[in-house]
Design an enzyme around this catalytic site. Structure first.
Site, PDB file in Angstrom:
ATOM      1  N   ASN A 181       8.619   3.770   0.954  1.00  0.00           N
ATOM      2  CA  ASN A 181       7.420   4.568   1.179  1.00  0.00           C
ATOM      3  C   ASN A 181       6.133   3.881   0.749  1.00  0.00           C
ATOM      4  O   ASN A 181       5.130   4.548   0.505  1.00  0.00           O
ATOM      5  CB  ASN A 181       7.547   5.917   0.459  1.00  0.00           C
ATOM      6  CG  ASN A 181       8.804   6.665   0.832  1.00  0.00           C
ATOM      7  OD1 ASN A 181       9.586   7.049  -0.033  1.00  0.00           O
ATOM      8  ND2 ASN A 181       9.031   6.860   2.131  1.00  0.00           N
ATOM      9  N   PRO A 192       0.754   3.955  -0.593  1.00  0.00           N
ATOM     10  CA  PRO A 192       1.943   4.801  -0.657  1.00  0.00           C
ATOM     11  C   PRO A 192       1.905   5.861   0.430  1.00  0.00           C
ATOM     12  O   PRO A 192       0.843   6.401   0.754  1.00  0.00           O
ATOM     13  CB  PRO A 192       1.853   5.437  -2.048  1.00  0.00           C
ATOM     14  CG  PRO A 192       0.385   5.486  -2.336  1.00  0.00           C
ATOM     15  CD  PRO A 192      -0.206   4.280  -1.671  1.00  0.00           C
ATOM     16  N   CYS A 193       3.064   6.152   1.004  1.00  0.00           N
ATOM     17  CA  CYS A 193       3.154   7.145   2.075  1.00  0.00           C
ATOM     18  C   CYS A 193       3.462   8.505   1.451  1.00  0.00           C
ATOM     19  O   CYS A 193       4.619   8.853   1.201  1.00  0.00           O
ATOM     20  CB  CYS A 193       4.240   6.743   3.076  1.00  0.00           C
ATOM     21  SG  CYS A 193       4.304   7.787   4.526  1.00  0.00           S
ATOM     22  N   ILE A 194       2.410   9.272   1.184  1.00  0.00           N
ATOM     23  CA  ILE A 194       2.522  10.592   0.573  1.00  0.00           C
ATOM     24  C   ILE A 194       1.714  11.567   1.425  1.00  0.00           C
ATOM     25  O   ILE A 194       0.538  11.324   1.709  1.00  0.00           O
ATOM     26  CB  ILE A 194       2.003  10.575  -0.881  1.00  0.00           C
ATOM     27  CG1 ILE A 194       2.893   9.676  -1.743  1.00  0.00           C
ATOM     28  CG2 ILE A 194       1.938  11.980  -1.459  1.00  0.00           C
ATOM     29  CD1 ILE A 194       2.397   9.471  -3.149  1.00  0.00           C
ATOM     30  N   TYR A 229       7.194  15.656  -5.451  1.00  0.00           N
ATOM     31  CA  TYR A 229       6.969  14.737  -4.341  1.00  0.00           C
ATOM     32  C   TYR A 229       6.964  15.484  -3.014  1.00  0.00           C
ATOM     33  O   TYR A 229       6.247  15.141  -2.088  1.00  0.00           O
ATOM     34  CB  TYR A 229       8.054  13.655  -4.356  1.00  0.00           C
ATOM     35  CG  TYR A 229       7.858  12.555  -3.347  1.00  0.00           C
ATOM     36  CD1 TYR A 229       6.584  12.210  -2.889  1.00  0.00           C
ATOM     37  CD2 TYR A 229       8.938  11.841  -2.869  1.00  0.00           C
ATOM     38  CE1 TYR A 229       6.403  11.193  -1.978  1.00  0.00           C
ATOM     39  CE2 TYR A 229       8.765  10.820  -1.946  1.00  0.00           C
ATOM     40  CZ  TYR A 229       7.490  10.503  -1.518  1.00  0.00           C
ATOM     41  OH  TYR A 229       7.330   9.499  -0.606  1.00  0.00           O
TER      42      TYR A 229
END
Length: 250
Positions: free
Chosen positions: A80, A88-90, A225
């Site tokens: 991620n 970051p892939c959030i 998350y």
């Protein structure tokens, strides 16, 4: 007179200091508080335990209506995390519609810390990492352990060695710290760069008993998350500090 954004970030910083989260530190690098540098350590009893990764957070005067831009300066090998940009892939960082004004500096850094040991395989930006995790978990584990060791070496040896060892770092910018009033260099270093350098001189390797184990998850923080409401954040902070055997001084 300080701006509304300045006062909000100043308050969030104070709240983060009071929370005394394990393995999370952050400092402003601009006097208007629109840029910060943070260090996030891997959670105890997880595959990323011992890692020390640096991030940059850049805000605008529109905060807290929109999220800041967050990027890793030391880019980990992770499903991620984009290997080029360090982003970051959030969900709530990528999509402003999912950002809530109740989110804060604490929410962001705690979420990133949780993300390290709880990769979401349906939302990936590093295809190589997720394929390795699915098809060859022992190799994935070995790569992560190398990443952990490399990040610790960078932290222990300091900036001069980092500059000498990683001349191909993709990004670099000069900033000055608000707290110490002295020059601070922030460099973004891709995992491929420091893995190549440190793998040539590493004196320790993953032991055989570790090679067939899957990454250790941290289930009691998984909710953060996936999207945690503001009212539950303090409970998660208390649970993390308890499980990590007490708060870590900032």
């Amino acid at each position: 007179m300080q701006s509304k954004t300045y006062l909000l970030l100043e308050r969030e910083h104070l709240q983060l200091q009071e929370a005394r989260l394990y393995g999370i530190t952050v400092s402003p690098v601009r006097e208007d508080l629109l840029e910060w540098v943070a260090t996030v350590q891997g959670l105890k009893d997880s595959l990323w335990e011992g890692a020390s990764l640096q991030l940059s957070l850049k805000y605008t005067e529109d905060y807290n209506a929109i999220p800041p831009t967050v990027t890793f300066n030391t880019i980990p090998f992770h499903p991620n995390v984009d290997t080029i940009t360090g982003k970051p892939c959030i969900d709530f960082l990528d999509n402003p519609r999912k950002w809530e004004e109740g989110f804060s500096l604490t929410t962001i850094l705690l979420t990133i810390q949780v993300m390290l040991s709880n990769p979401v395989l349906e939302n990936v930006v590093n295809v190589e990492a997720v394929e390795m995790l699915k098809e060859n978990p022992s190799h994935y584990r070995e790569m992560v352990l190398e990443c952990v060791r490399a990040s610790r070496q960078l932290k222990e040896t300091g900036e001069k060695l980092a500059v000498r060892s990683f001349p191909v770092a993709r990004f670099q910018e000069q900033v000055s710290t608000l707290l110490h009033r002295k020059p601070l260099t922030i460099k973004r270093i891709a995992f491929d760069d420091y893995h190549k350098a440190w793998s040539e001189i590493a004196t320790t390797k993953a032991i055989e008993s570790c090679k067939n184990q899957m990454p250790v998850t941290y289930p009691n923080l998984q909710a953060l998350y996936n999207g945690l409401g503001k009212e539950d954040l303090q409970k998660e902070i208390e649970a993390q500090n308890k499980d990590c055997k007490g708060p870590m001084p900032l």
